[in-house]
Structure formats: C-alpha cells, structure tokens
Enzyme design. Structure first.
Site, PDB file in Angstrom:
ATOM      1  N   CYS A   1      -0.894   3.242  -9.306  1.00 23.49           N
ATOM      2  CA  CYS A   1       0.382   3.710  -8.752  1.00 23.49           C
ATOM      3  C   CYS A   1       0.423   3.454  -7.244  1.00 23.49           C
ATOM      4  O   CYS A   1      -0.579   3.659  -6.551  1.00 23.49           O
ATOM      5  CB  CYS A   1       0.559   5.204  -9.042  1.00 23.49           C
ATOM      6  SG  CYS A   1       0.639   5.608 -10.806  1.00 23.49           S
TER       7      CYS A   1
ATOM      8  N   HIS B   1      -6.397   5.657 -10.798  1.00 23.72           N
ATOM      9  CA  HIS B   1      -5.276   6.478 -10.333  1.00 23.72           C
ATOM     10  C   HIS B   1      -5.248   6.470  -8.804  1.00 23.72           C
ATOM     11  O   HIS B   1      -6.274   6.692  -8.162  1.00 23.72           O
ATOM     12  CB  HIS B   1      -5.412   7.919 -10.842  1.00 23.72           C
ATOM     13  CG  HIS B   1      -5.216   8.046 -12.319  1.00 23.72           C
ATOM     14  ND1 HIS B   1      -3.990   7.900 -12.918  1.00 23.72           N
ATOM     15  CD2 HIS B   1      -6.110   8.300 -13.324  1.00 23.72           C
ATOM     16  CE1 HIS B   1      -4.120   8.066 -14.237  1.00 23.72           C
ATOM     17  NE2 HIS B   1      -5.397   8.308 -14.506  1.00 23.72           N
TER      18      HIS B   1
END
Length: 382
Positions: A206, A164
């Site tokens: 991301c 992440h």
C-alpha cells in the site's frame, strides 16, 4: 608559380584527405561511445527478494515472493546469486491443507514452493537490520556465503519487496518498519561502496510509491504497485485455503514475465504498462529520473535474467581430430587402461560386528576375574 600552385593544391588535397580520415575516426569513436553508453555494461546479476509479513492471512505475500523467485531462476539467475528472505513459512503452517506447498494460482495449479527453494533468511531472521546489512555488506565475518550479497560495480541488482506498508514505511514482522529515508541511505551506501552497476527496485505494498520518493543515488529505476494514498489490493481468493493467493500487481507482472525468455528483446517500457488501473484498481507508479539509460533501451533480462559469457567463433572445430591428436601424445601405458569398476566399499557392518564381539570378550573376562579376586581376599583375611 605554377609549381607552387600545384604544390599548394597537393597540400590542400592531402589535408582534406587527412581531415576526412580523422573525421571518420572521430565519428566512429563517438558512435562507439554512444553505443557503449546505451549498453548495460554489467557482467553479473543478483536478486534480493523480501517478504516482510508473518501470519496465515498474509499467505499472498509469501506467494508473491516465491513466484518472483521462480521467474528469475527460470530466466537464469542461480540460487548462489539470489538472497531470499521469507518472514513466515507458509508451507509448514498448520492451517495449510496441503503441507509443503505454496500456490499462486486458483485451483492449486502451480506450486511455487517446489523442491529446490533455498531460503536464506527465514522467520525472525527477516529484520530491518539484517536486510540493511545484506544491502550494505556490513555483516559479521561468520555469515555464510549464501546469506551475502557479493555484488560489485558491474552487478545489476533486482530488489523486490512485498508486505504491509504506508506513507513512507514498510512493516517487518508487524513489529518494526523500514522508512523510505533508511532505504534511500542504504542504496547510497551501496553506490559509494561500488556494490551495483544498475538497480531495479520493485515494491508491492500500500502506498508503495512513497518508498522511492527519497531515492537520490544514480542508476536506480523504481516501480511500485500503488501511489501515495492508495491501497494495493489482493487477487484470487481461494476457498479451500481461505485466503487470497497473490496481490494484483505482482500477479500481472508475473503473467508478463511468463512470456519472457533469456533472449527476449522486451524492454522496461513494456513492464511499465503491464498493470493499468483497470486491472490493478490501484495506480502503479515508476521512477526513472535517476537512471542514466532510456528505459526503452533497457532489456527486461538486464535485471530478471543472467549474463552468460560465451566465446563466438566462425571456425569449424573437429573434435575427433583433436581427440586423436591428444591420444597420440599420451604414453601407451596410459592408453591401455583397465576397464572401470566400482571401488570396494568399507565393510562397516563387519567392523562393527568384530568390535562388538571384542567388547563382549573383554566384559566376560572381567566378570570371570572378579570372583577370583574376592576369593583371594577371603583367603588373605583368614
């Protein structure tokens, strides 16, 4: 005058011939230099594969990393040249309906955990500090060889990271993060310390493109699953496990790698096109301005495969003749050897049995001597 003219023409002819030879030699030299420039020039391959996420709902990040691990091993990079870092052990998680397995495809078709996975850094060992120490070589002397990146200036290194992240950072263990500046400085240290020849950086997270924006060291090619401001999406939900099995970008990259074999001539430009926005939903990005070679001349196997040193010969070698000549040089007493047989094993059970009874005898004799000593003492007291 005529003689002088003939001599001058001969000199001009010789000069022309000499210039022609020198020109051919110079052209050949320039061509050889150009060919050498467009070759990789590496002699060994390394891979650093990092999953930075913990907890069951991040199952896909572990599957991502293990799938890349499986691909590079299939293409020839041995475990001794792979540093595998997994922040969580999904194979032994209590929620796993099939313990000791990690699947990357629907219907549990492919177990990427396997029987030969060698995890070098696991669980809370996967930290920003340890990762940077592996890259820069600043590790304690007691660190085992399997946890070291023993690369040199002829090493092509693949660095794959998943987890992440956000704009300019990637989280480790949901407790700390590495920034794009720290990563760029680590790569610069590697270059200054001559720890790589060429480096391929791939990140699936991301806003992944933000992680290579600050790179400034030469010979680095970078790929990311999403641009700044975009999310990197998951893929293949599995109802039996209750989580997604992989991320979209890594899934299509691995699907592409399944068609590659060690002798493939597929280049990096093909890898740039494997996951268009229609498939990934996010927009994959790449950066090649720091890389000295044209990506079209860079083979996929320059990073995902392993260099094999071979010696090519056109001569026919007769092994029978060589063996016969070798045997003729040996003494006859060495040729007349006895048939092979198993060596006698140590009789461990017999030795233990003998020691046991010796101990029993010692204990028994001591027990027999105790009453006599007591009786003697009583006689003395009387």
């Amino acid at each position: 005058m005529a003689a002088t003219g003939r001599g001058g023409s001969w000199v001009r002819a010789a000069a022309t011939l000499l210039l022609g030879c020198c020109g051919a030699a110079l052209t050949s030299s320039v061509q050889d230099q150009a060919e050498q420039f467009f070759r990789s020039g590496h002699t060994n391959n390394w891979a650093v594969l990092v999953c930075t996420s913990r907890f069951w709902f991040n199952y896909r990040h572990v599957a991502n990393t293990l799938s890349v691990y499986r691909s590079v091993k299939r293409l020839g990079i041995p475990d001794s040249h792979i540093v595998l870092m997994l922040a969580d052990d999904m194979a032994c998680n209590p929620r796993n309906p099939k313990p000791a397995t990690v699947f990357s495809h629907k219907n549990m078709e492919l177990n990427v955990y396997g029987d030969d996975v060698e995890v070098d850094y696991r669980s809370y060992e996967v930290t920003v500090e340890n990762f940077l120490r592996v890259l820069t070589g600043r590790i304690p002397p007691s660190t085992p060889r399997s946890k070291r990146l023993l690369s040199d200036d002829r090493s092509n290194i693949l660095i794959y990271m998943t987890g992440h992240g956000g704009n300019g950072f990637l989280k480790f263990q949901d407790s700390e993060e590495i920034t794009n500046v720290e990563l760029a400085d680590a790569f610069e240290q590697m270059w200054q310390k001559r720890r790589y020849n060429e480096l391929l950086f791939i990140i699936d997270t991301c806003q992944g493109a933000s992680m290579y924006e600050r790179f400034y060291s030469p010979n680095i090619m970078a790929l990311a699953s999403s641009q700044v401001g975009e999310d990197s999406l998951s893929h293949q939900p599995d109802l039996a496990i209750g989580v997604h099995l992989m991320d979209r970008y890594t899934f299509y990259v691995l699907e592409f790698l399944e068609e590659i074999h060690p002798a493939s001539q597929t280049n990096m430009n093909d890898l740039f096109q494997v996951c268009p926005k229609s498939l990934c939903v996010s927009t994959p990005g790449h950066r090649t301005d720091l890389f000295r070679r044209d990506p079209q001349n860079v083979l996929i196997t320059d990073f995902f495969g392993s260099v094999r040193k071979v010696e090519i010969t056109r001569e026919t070698i007769s092994l029978d003749r060589d063996i016969a000549g070798f045997e003729s040089k040996l003494p006859k007493d060495e040729l007349a050897t006895e048939p092979l047989k198993y060596a006698e094993q140590l009789p461990v059970a017999q030795i233990i049995h003998q020691i046991y009874w010796q101990c029993r005898a010692v204990v028994y004799s001591r027990q027999q001597n105790r009453p006599k000593r007591a009786a003697n003492n009583l006689d003395v007291e009387k």
